[in-house]
Write an enzyme that holds these catalytic residues in place. Structure first.
Site, short mmCIF file in Angstrom:
data_model
loop_
_atom_site.label_atom_id
_atom_site.label_comp_id
_atom_site.label_asym_id
_atom_site.label_seq_id
_atom_site.Cartn_x
_atom_site.Cartn_y
_atom_site.Cartn_z
N GLU A 34 10.61 17.18 14.21
CA GLU A 34 11.09 16.85 12.87
C GLU A 34 10.42 17.78 11.86
OE1 GLU A 34 9.56 13.24 11.09
OE2 GLU A 34 11.45 12.91 10.04
N LYS B 74 0.85 -1.20 0.00
CA LYS B 74 0.00 0.00 0.00
C LYS B 74 0.88 1.25 0.00
CE LYS B 74 -1.71 2.89 2.75
NZ LYS B 74 -1.68 4.06 1.86
P1 NAD Z 1 2.59 8.82 7.32
O1 NAD Z 1 2.81 8.05 8.59
O2 NAD Z 1 1.61 9.92 7.32
O3 NAD Z 1 2.11 7.83 6.15
C1 NAD Z 1 2.87 6.70 5.76
C2 NAD Z 1 1.95 5.65 5.18
O4 NAD Z 1 1.05 5.17 6.19
C3 NAD Z 1 1.07 6.13 4.04
O5 NAD Z 1 0.99 5.10 3.08
C4 NAD Z 1 -0.29 6.32 4.72
O6 NAD Z 1 -1.37 6.19 3.84
C5 NAD Z 1 -0.29 5.20 5.73
N1 NAD Z 1 -1.15 5.40 6.90
C6 NAD Z 1 -1.58 6.57 7.44
N2 NAD Z 1 -2.28 6.34 8.57
C7 NAD Z 1 -2.29 4.99 8.75
C8 NAD Z 1 -2.82 4.14 9.76
N3 NAD Z 1 -3.47 4.62 10.82
N4 NAD Z 1 -2.61 2.80 9.65
C9 NAD Z 1 -1.90 2.29 8.61
N5 NAD Z 1 -1.38 3.05 7.62
C10 NAD Z 1 -1.58 4.39 7.69
O7 NAD Z 1 4.06 9.30 6.88
P2 NAD Z 1 4.42 10.25 5.65
O8 NAD Z 1 4.00 11.64 6.01
O9 NAD Z 1 3.95 9.64 4.38
O10 NAD Z 1 6.04 10.17 5.65
C11 NAD Z 1 6.87 11.06 6.33
C12 NAD Z 1 7.41 10.41 7.61
O11 NAD Z 1 8.07 9.19 7.29
C13 NAD Z 1 8.47 11.26 8.29
O12 NAD Z 1 8.23 11.25 9.69
C14 NAD Z 1 9.78 10.51 8.00
O13 NAD Z 1 10.81 10.71 8.93
C15 NAD Z 1 9.31 9.10 7.98
N6 NAD Z 1 10.27 8.25 7.26
C16 NAD Z 1 11.04 7.38 7.96
C17 NAD Z 1 11.98 6.59 7.31
C18 NAD Z 1 12.87 5.63 8.07
O14 NAD Z 1 13.51 4.79 7.44
N7 NAD Z 1 12.94 5.70 9.38
C19 NAD Z 1 12.11 6.70 5.92
C20 NAD Z 1 11.31 7.60 5.23
C21 NAD Z 1 10.37 8.36 5.90
#
Ligand code: NAD
Length: 471
Positions: free
Chosen positions: A374, A170
Site C-alpha cells: 500500500e 484518541k
Molecule cells: P497508524 O496505524 O500508524 O495509526 C493510527 C492510530 O493508531 C494513530 O492514532 C496512532 O497514534 C495509533 N497507534 C499507533 N500505534 C498504536 C498501538 N500500538 N496501539 C494503539 N494505537 C496505536 O495508521 P496511520 O498511518 O495513521 O493511517 C494510515 C493507515 O490507515 C493506512 O494503512 C490506511 O489504509 C489506513 N486506513 C484505513 C481505513 C479503513 O477504513 N480501512 C481508513 C483510513 C485509513
C-alpha cells in the site's frame, strides 16, 4: 489560528500532564501549534469518567439520543469554517476538500441519529416468545488515523453515542486538533464523562487497548497496528472493529470508452492525494489500450494544481507527513530500478512542504513493491494484462481486501468480474465511495467488522436474547 489546547475528561477541559508536542503543517514542513499530551494516569481518569457516565447514559431514551446527535450536527455545521481550516492546516488537503469532509461529518451524524436499533422477534409461539435485543457495550475506545481525521472520528463516535455507549477518543498525533474541537462541541451536548479525549503517541493508544475497563476498540489505521490491538485486546475480550490498510485494484475491461471512464479512474485513485484507505491503488489495463490509458492519466495528472491547500486555485495538496513521503519516494525509486517508466510527477518538489505531484507509473507488474504494498500517497501504478482472467488473478493476488473496482460499459460483464474480487466492497465504474447507509469493511488483512448502516450500528451493541416461557 484557534486550536483547542486542552483535553476533555469528565466534561472538563484539562491540560495534558505530559510535555506538549508540535503539530506540523505539511504544506510548510513547520510546526503551527502545540498539542497537549496526556499521561497514562489521564487515560485511566478518562476511562473511569466514561464508565461512571455509562451507568446512567446507557438508559437514555432513544428519542433523546437522536436529538443529541442532531444538536451535535448543528454545532459542527455552525463551526464548519473553523473545522475545515483546522483540517487543512493539520492534514494538508485543499480547503474545498476539507469543507467536503466537514459536510460529510454533518451528514453522517444526522444519518446515524435516524438509525434505529431493531428488536427481532425470533419466535412467537404457544411455547415461547423469543426476542433479540441489542444493548450498549460500555466504554468504547476510538483510535483514529491522519488521513480523514474529522470524518473518521465521527464514524467512530456517533454510532457509539447513538447506541448509548460512552467514549474515550484518541486522534492521531499528526492531526489531533479537528478531533479535539469535535469533542469540545459534543461536550456541549452530552452529560459529563460521556465523551472524553486523550492525545499522545503509541503509549496512549496501547494504554487504551490494554485497559480492562474499555469494552470495545474501534480502530482505523494500518494493518500492523490493528494486529497489535487485536493481541492486546484479548485479556478482557474487547469487541473490535478494525478498519485497516487497503491496496485496492481496479480493472478496466478491454475495448472501453476512455473519454467516459479515465477521468473517474484518476479521481478515485488520487482522492485526498491518494491517502484514502479505499482509493484505487493499482490499475489493470488491457494491453490493447494500455499506452493510451497511461498517457491520458498522465495528462490529467499534469493539469493538477499542486500547492498549499489554503491557497486559492490549488486542488492538490501535500502528503501528510515526512515518513509517508519518504515511503512514496522509496516505492517509486524501487519501481524505477525494476524498469518502470514514470509518466508524470515522480519526484519531491523543492522546498520545505511535503509536495509530491500526482505520479503515473507504467510498465510495472505484480511482484514489484509499488504494486504489492500500500503506497498510501499520490502514485498510481498501471499494470498491463492480456486477458480478463489474468487481471482478476493479479487483482486478487494481495494480502489486502478492502475495496476493488471494475470499469466497463457492459454492466453484466462488469458485475460478473466484480463478484469475483476478494474485497469488502466491489464498485462498478466507481471506487472509494463510502456512504452512511452502505455497510463498509475489509476482507482478508484489511480488517474485521463493518461500519455504517444498521450492520455498522449493531457493532456497538451486545445482543441479548429475551426468552419468555409460555407453556
Ligand atoms: P497508524 O496505524 O500508524 O495509526 C493510527 C492510530 O493508531 C494513530 O492514532 C496512532 O497514534 C495509533 N497507534 C499507533 N500505534 C498504536 C498501538 N500500538 N496501539 C494503539 N494505537 C496505536 O495508521 P496511520 O498511518 O495513521 O493511517 C494510515 C493507515 O490507515 C493506512 O494503512 C490506511 O489504509 C489506513 N486506513 C484505513 C481505513 C479503513 O477504513 N480501512 C481508513 C483510513 C485509513
Amino acid at each position: 489560528m484557534q486550536t483547542v489546547s486542552t483535553l476533555f475528561i469528565n466534561g472538563q477541559a484539562v491540560a495534558g500532564e505530559r510535555e506538549a508536542f508540535p503539530v506540523i503543517n505539511p504544506a510548510t514542513g513547520e510546526a503551527f501549534a502545540q498539542c497537549p499530551a496526556a499521561s497514562p494516569e489521564q487515560v485511566d481518569a478518562a476511562v473511569a469518567a466514561a464508565q461512571s457516565a455509562f451507568r446512567t447514559f446507557q438508559h437514555t431514551p432513544d428519542a433523546e439520543l437522536q436529538a443529541m446527535l442532531h444538536r451535535v450536527a448543528d454545532l459542527i455545521e455552525a463551526n464548519a469554517d473553523e473545522l475545515a481550516r483546522v483540517v487543512t492546516l493539520e492534514q494538508g488537503k485543499p480547503l474545498s476538500v476539507a469543507h467536503m469532509e466537514v459536510a460529510g461529518a454533518v451528514g453522517w451524524t444526522r444519518y446515524t441519529a435516524e438509525l434505529q436499533v431493531p428488536v427481532k422477534v425470533i419466535e412467537d409461539s404457544e411455547e415461547r416468545l423469543a426476542e433479540l435485543h441489542h444493548k450498549p457495550l460500555g466504554v468504547v475506545g476510538s483510535i483514529t488515523p491522519w488521513n480523514w481525521p474529522l470524518l473518521i472520528a465521527v464514524w467512530h463516535i456517533m454510532p457509539a453515542l447513538r447506541t448509548g455507549n460512552s467514549v474515550v477518543s484518541k486522534p492521531s498525533s499528526m492531526t489531533p486538533f479537528s478531533t479535539l474541537k469535535l469533542v469540545e462541541l459534543i461536550n456541549q451536548v452530552v452529560p459529563a464523562g460521556v465523551i472524553n479525549i486523550v492525545t499522545g503517541e503509541g503509549g496512549i493508544g496501547r494504554a487504551m487497548t490494554q485497559h480492562p475497563e474499555i469494552n470495545k476498540i474501534v480502530f482505523t489505521g494500518s494493518t500492523p497496528t490493528g494486529q497489535d490491538i487485536m493481541r492486546k485486546a484479548a485479556d478482557n475480550l474487547k469487541r473490535l472493529t478494525l478498519e485497516l490498510g487497503g491496496n485496492d485494484a481496479g480493472i478496466l475491461l478491454p475495448g472501453e470508452d476512455l473519454d467516459a471512464l479515465v477521468p473517474g479512474i484518476f479521481q478515485t485513485a488520487f482522492i485526498n492525494m491518494g491517502q484514502t484507505c479505499a482509493a484505487l491503488k493499482r490499475l489493470y489495463v488491457h494491453e490493447s489500450q494500455y499506452d493510451e490509458v497511461c498517457q491520458r492519466l498522465a495528462d490529467i495528472a499534469s493539469e493538477q494544481v499542486v500547492g498549499n491547500g489554503l491557497d486559492e486555485g490549488v486542488n492538490f495538496g501535500p502528503v501528510q507527513n515526512k515518513a509517508q513521503l519518504d515511503l512514496v519516494v522509496e516505492l517509486v525509486e524501487d519501481a524505477k530500478a525494476h524498469g518502470a517508466r514514470v509518466l508524470s510527477g515522480g519526484s519531491v518538489q523543492p522546498g520545505n512542504g511535503y509536495f509530491y505531484p500526482p505520479t503515473i507509473v507504467a510498465d510495472v507488474r505484480n511482484g514489484v513493491r509499488l504494486v504489492d504494498e500500500e503506497q498510501f500517497g499520490p502514485v498510481l501504478p498501471v499494470i498491463p494484462y492480456s486477458d480478463v482472467e489474468e487481471a482478476i488473478a493479479m487483482a486478487n493476488d494481495n494480502v489486502n481486501g478492502l475495496g476493488g473496482s471494475v470499469w466497463g460499459t457492459d454492466i453484466e460483464q462488469a458485475r460478473s468480474v466484480a463478484m469475483r474480487l476478494e474485497s469488502g466492497t466491489a464498485w462498478i465504474n466507481n471506487h472509494a465511495e463510502v456512504l452512511p447507509h452502505c455497510p463498509f469493511g475489509g476482507s482478508k488483512m484489511s480488517g474485521i467488522g463493518i461500519e455504517f448502516g444498521e450492520e455498522g450500528l449493531l457493532e456497538y451493541t451486545q445482543p441479548q436474547l429475551l426468552s419468555i416461557k409460555r407453556n
